[in-house]
Write a protein that holds these residues in place. Sequence first.
Motif, PDB file in Angstrom:
ATOM      1  N   VAL A 157     -15.898  41.609   0.502  1.00 16.66           N
ATOM      2  CA  VAL A 157     -16.862  41.302  -0.557  1.00 16.66           C
ATOM      3  C   VAL A 157     -16.159  41.497  -1.890  1.00 16.66           C
ATOM      4  O   VAL A 157     -15.496  42.525  -2.106  1.00 16.66           O
ATOM      5  CB  VAL A 157     -18.103  42.218  -0.477  1.00 16.66           C
ATOM      6  N   GLY A 158     -16.268  40.525  -2.785  1.00 16.12           N
ATOM      7  CA  GLY A 158     -15.619  40.649  -4.083  1.00 16.12           C
ATOM      8  C   GLY A 158     -16.532  40.234  -5.212  1.00 16.12           C
ATOM      9  O   GLY A 158     -17.383  39.349  -5.048  1.00 16.12           O
ATOM     10  N   PHE A 159     -16.352  40.873  -6.367  1.00 13.24           N
ATOM     11  CA  PHE A 159     -17.208  40.628  -7.525  1.00 13.24           C
ATOM     12  C   PHE A 159     -16.384  40.116  -8.699  1.00 13.24           C
ATOM     13  O   PHE A 159     -15.335  40.690  -9.025  1.00 13.24           O
ATOM     14  CB  PHE A 159     -17.922  41.917  -7.932  1.00 13.24           C
ATOM     15  N   CYS A 160     -16.851  39.043  -9.350  1.00 14.69           N
ATOM     16  CA  CYS A 160     -16.176  38.512 -10.535  1.00 14.69           C
ATOM     17  C   CYS A 160     -14.734  38.152 -10.178  1.00 14.69           C
ATOM     18  O   CYS A 160     -14.501  37.367  -9.261  1.00 14.69           O
ATOM     19  CB  CYS A 160     -16.273  39.536 -11.667  1.00 14.69           C
ATOM     20  N   ALA A 204     -15.630  37.512   7.770  1.00 13.79           N
ATOM     21  CA  ALA A 204     -16.694  37.155   6.833  1.00 13.79           C
ATOM     22  C   ALA A 204     -16.248  37.496   5.420  1.00 13.79           C
ATOM     23  O   ALA A 204     -15.700  38.575   5.182  1.00 13.79           O
ATOM     24  CB  ALA A 204     -17.981  37.908   7.175  1.00 13.79           C
ATOM     25  N   VAL A 205     -16.497  36.576   4.480  1.00 14.98           N
ATOM     26  CA  VAL A 205     -16.109  36.810   3.090  1.00 14.98           C
ATOM     27  C   VAL A 205     -17.283  36.443   2.183  1.00 14.98           C
ATOM     28  O   VAL A 205     -17.932  35.414   2.371  1.00 14.98           O
ATOM     29  CB  VAL A 205     -14.838  36.014   2.718  1.00 14.98           C
ATOM     30  N   VAL A 206     -17.559  37.331   1.215  1.00 18.46           N
ATOM     31  CA  VAL A 206     -18.707  37.157   0.324  1.00 18.46           C
ATOM     32  C   VAL A 206     -18.242  37.253  -1.129  1.00 18.46           C
ATOM     33  O   VAL A 206     -18.093  38.354  -1.672  1.00 18.46           O
ATOM     34  CB  VAL A 206     -19.792  38.214   0.593  1.00 18.46           C
ATOM     35  N   PRO A 207     -17.977  36.123  -1.782  1.00 17.78           N
ATOM     36  CA  PRO A 207     -17.658  36.160  -3.216  1.00 17.78           C
ATOM     37  C   PRO A 207     -18.918  36.157  -4.068  1.00 17.78           C
ATOM     38  O   PRO A 207     -19.803  35.324  -3.887  1.00 17.78           O
ATOM     39  CB  PRO A 207     -16.853  34.868  -3.421  1.00 17.78           C
ATOM     40  N   PHE A 208     -18.994  37.123  -4.986  1.00 18.75           N
ATOM     41  CA  PHE A 208     -20.045  37.143  -5.994  1.00 18.75           C
ATOM     42  C   PHE A 208     -19.451  36.620  -7.296  1.00 18.75           C
ATOM     43  O   PHE A 208     -18.516  37.206  -7.842  1.00 18.75           O
ATOM     44  CB  PHE A 208     -20.546  38.568  -6.231  1.00 18.75           C
ATOM     45  N   TYR A 209     -19.980  35.519  -7.801  1.00 23.79           N
ATOM     46  CA  TYR A 209     -19.599  34.914  -9.080  1.00 23.79           C
ATOM     47  C   TYR A 209     -18.103  35.002  -9.350  1.00 23.79           C
ATOM     48  O   TYR A 209     -17.671  35.469 -10.401  1.00 23.79           O
ATOM     49  CB  TYR A 209     -20.416  35.499 -10.245  1.00 23.79           C
ATOM     50  N   GLY A 210     -17.313  34.533  -8.365  1.00 22.21           N
ATOM     51  CA  GLY A 210     -15.867  34.494  -8.521  1.00 22.21           C
ATOM     52  C   GLY A 210     -15.253  33.360  -7.724  1.00 22.21           C
ATOM     53  O   GLY A 210     -15.744  33.022  -6.637  1.00 22.21           O
ATOM     54  N   LEU A 211     -14.172  32.768  -8.274  1.00 24.21           N
ATOM     55  CA  LEU A 211     -13.405  31.725  -7.596  1.00 24.21           C
ATOM     56  C   LEU A 211     -11.915  31.996  -7.818  1.00 24.21           C
ATOM     57  O   LEU A 211     -11.539  32.693  -8.769  1.00 24.21           O
ATOM     58  CB  LEU A 211     -13.751  30.342  -8.161  1.00 24.21           C
ATOM     59  N   LEU A 245     -26.881  30.435 -14.687  1.00 25.60           N
ATOM     60  CA  LEU A 245     -26.694  30.592 -16.131  1.00 25.60           C
ATOM     61  C   LEU A 245     -25.321  31.173 -16.470  1.00 25.60           C
ATOM     62  O   LEU A 245     -25.101  31.636 -17.586  1.00 25.60           O
ATOM     63  CB  LEU A 245     -27.792  31.504 -16.689  1.00 25.60           C
ATOM     64  N   ASP A 246     -24.404  31.151 -15.506  1.00 23.40           N
ATOM     65  CA  ASP A 246     -23.069  31.719 -15.687  1.00 23.40           C
ATOM     66  C   ASP A 246     -22.192  30.725 -16.438  1.00 23.40           C
ATOM     67  O   ASP A 246     -21.759  29.710 -15.881  1.00 23.40           O
ATOM     68  CB  ASP A 246     -22.465  32.036 -14.316  1.00 23.40           C
ATOM     69  N   GLY A 247     -21.922  31.018 -17.704  1.00 23.36           N
ATOM     70  CA  GLY A 247     -21.099  30.119 -18.505  1.00 23.36           C
ATOM     71  C   GLY A 247     -19.635  30.111 -18.113  1.00 23.36           C
ATOM     72  O   GLY A 247     -18.903  29.173 -18.455  1.00 23.36           O
ATOM     73  N   SER A 248     -19.174  31.131 -17.397  1.00 16.43           N
ATOM     74  CA  SER A 248     -17.758  31.204 -17.040  1.00 16.43           C
ATOM     75  C   SER A 248     -17.449  30.488 -15.734  1.00 16.43           C
ATOM     76  O   SER A 248     -16.293  30.126 -15.493  1.00 16.43           O
ATOM     77  CB  SER A 248     -17.318  32.675 -16.939  1.00 16.43           C
ATOM     78  N   ILE A 249     -18.452  30.307 -14.882  1.00 12.52           N
ATOM     79  CA  ILE A 249     -18.244  29.603 -13.605  1.00 12.52           C
ATOM     80  C   ILE A 249     -19.358  28.571 -13.446  1.00 12.52           C
ATOM     81  O   ILE A 249     -20.433  28.866 -12.908  1.00 12.52           O
ATOM     82  CB  ILE A 249     -18.240  30.574 -12.404  1.00 12.52           C
ATOM     83  N   PRO A 250     -19.127  27.344 -13.906  1.00 11.44           N
ATOM     84  CA  PRO A 250     -20.152  26.304 -13.804  1.00 11.44           C
ATOM     85  C   PRO A 250     -20.497  26.010 -12.339  1.00 11.44           C
ATOM     86  O   PRO A 250     -19.645  26.124 -11.447  1.00 11.44           O
ATOM     87  CB  PRO A 250     -19.495  25.086 -14.465  1.00 11.44           C
ATOM     88  N   HIS A 309     -23.689  35.640 -15.265  1.00 13.91           N
ATOM     89  CA  HIS A 309     -22.543  36.263 -14.609  1.00 13.91           C
ATOM     90  C   HIS A 309     -22.814  37.761 -14.422  1.00 13.91           C
ATOM     91  O   HIS A 309     -23.508  38.386 -15.210  1.00 13.91           O
ATOM     92  CB  HIS A 309     -21.292  36.055 -15.467  1.00 13.91           C
ATOM     93  N   ALA A 310     -22.275  38.323 -13.339  1.00 14.88           N
ATOM     94  CA  ALA A 310     -22.364  39.766 -13.083  1.00 14.88           C
ATOM     95  C   ALA A 310     -23.800  40.249 -12.956  1.00 14.88           C
ATOM     96  O   ALA A 310     -24.116  41.383 -13.333  1.00 14.88           O
ATOM     97  CB  ALA A 310     -21.611  40.554 -14.156  1.00 14.88           C
ATOM     98  N   PHE A 311     -24.667  39.422 -12.398  1.00 13.53           N
ATOM     99  CA  PHE A 311     -26.072  39.827 -12.266  1.00 13.53           C
ATOM    100  C   PHE A 311     -26.263  40.963 -11.282  1.00 13.53           C
ATOM    101  O   PHE A 311     -27.327  41.568 -11.220  1.00 13.53           O
ATOM    102  CB  PHE A 311     -26.939  38.631 -11.871  1.00 13.53           C
ATOM    103  N   MET A 312     -25.211  41.301 -10.514  1.00 19.00           N
ATOM    104  CA  MET A 312     -25.307  42.382  -9.534  1.00 19.00           C
ATOM    105  C   MET A 312     -24.910  43.738 -10.127  1.00 19.00           C
ATOM    106  O   MET A 312     -25.190  44.780  -9.535  1.00 19.00           O
ATOM    107  CB  MET A 312     -24.381  42.054  -8.356  1.00 19.00           C
TER     108      MET A 312
END
Length: 236
Positions: free
Chosen positions: A119-122, A141-148, A170-175, A203-206
């Motif tokens: 699991v990864g964030f940003c 299993a892999v869970v990306p939160f608002y990250g690429l 509404l994440d302006g950094s990751i359309p 972004h970072a809503f978690m």
Amino acid sequence: MPDQGGSRQNVAFPSNGRTAHGYLARPPQGVGPGLVVVQEWWGLTTHVATMADRFAAEGFTVLAPDLFGGATTHDRTEAARLTRELPVERAVEDLSGAVDHLLALEGVVGDAVGVVGVVGFCMGGGFALLLAAREGDRVAAVVPFYGLPPDPDFDYRGLTAHVLGHYGELDGSIPMAAVDEAAIRIGEATDVRPEIHFYPAGHAFMNDENPLGTYDPLQAATAWRRTLTFLWGHLG
């Protein structure tokens, strides 16, 4: 400015011929599936350790590697600098070392033997996908939160893990278009069909430390429930 709380390191492990550090959290029962949690660009902060503790309380053995070597911050400029100066390949090597360490720990068990979840964030969401592609069948299993991944043209061949993605409308950094494109690339390169959820959030809503002012407890709770169901479904 630096985070006065400092990095939440409590474990060291070998990685590519050197020593890496991180935060290890064990489940109350002492045994459970292995899970790597990958930090945001703020570093191995109290928030990351708290997320590790939450996953451990749900039954996982969790390791959150410290990719910044002890540095933490809540300043965007400093976080951007730390991220720029982090060699991508070294970060993935440290994460791979974390997988090795988890799988060698007594008590890392589950229906799927010899694999972990990630699991990864940003920033860590992108690294989670890079790690899954590198590790192949060792990541179930892999869970990306608002990250690429930093490279939008990243070659996902090698990724066999099930993918659950959480992103903010509404994440302006990751359309959303970039997320859709990444999902298409994964589908074209592998047999994986990612499960992607978009939330009416930024972004970072978690992140309940709320460094960007975008924490959304309702959306965070929904994403949390989905993540637990997903991880248990594929790690057992």
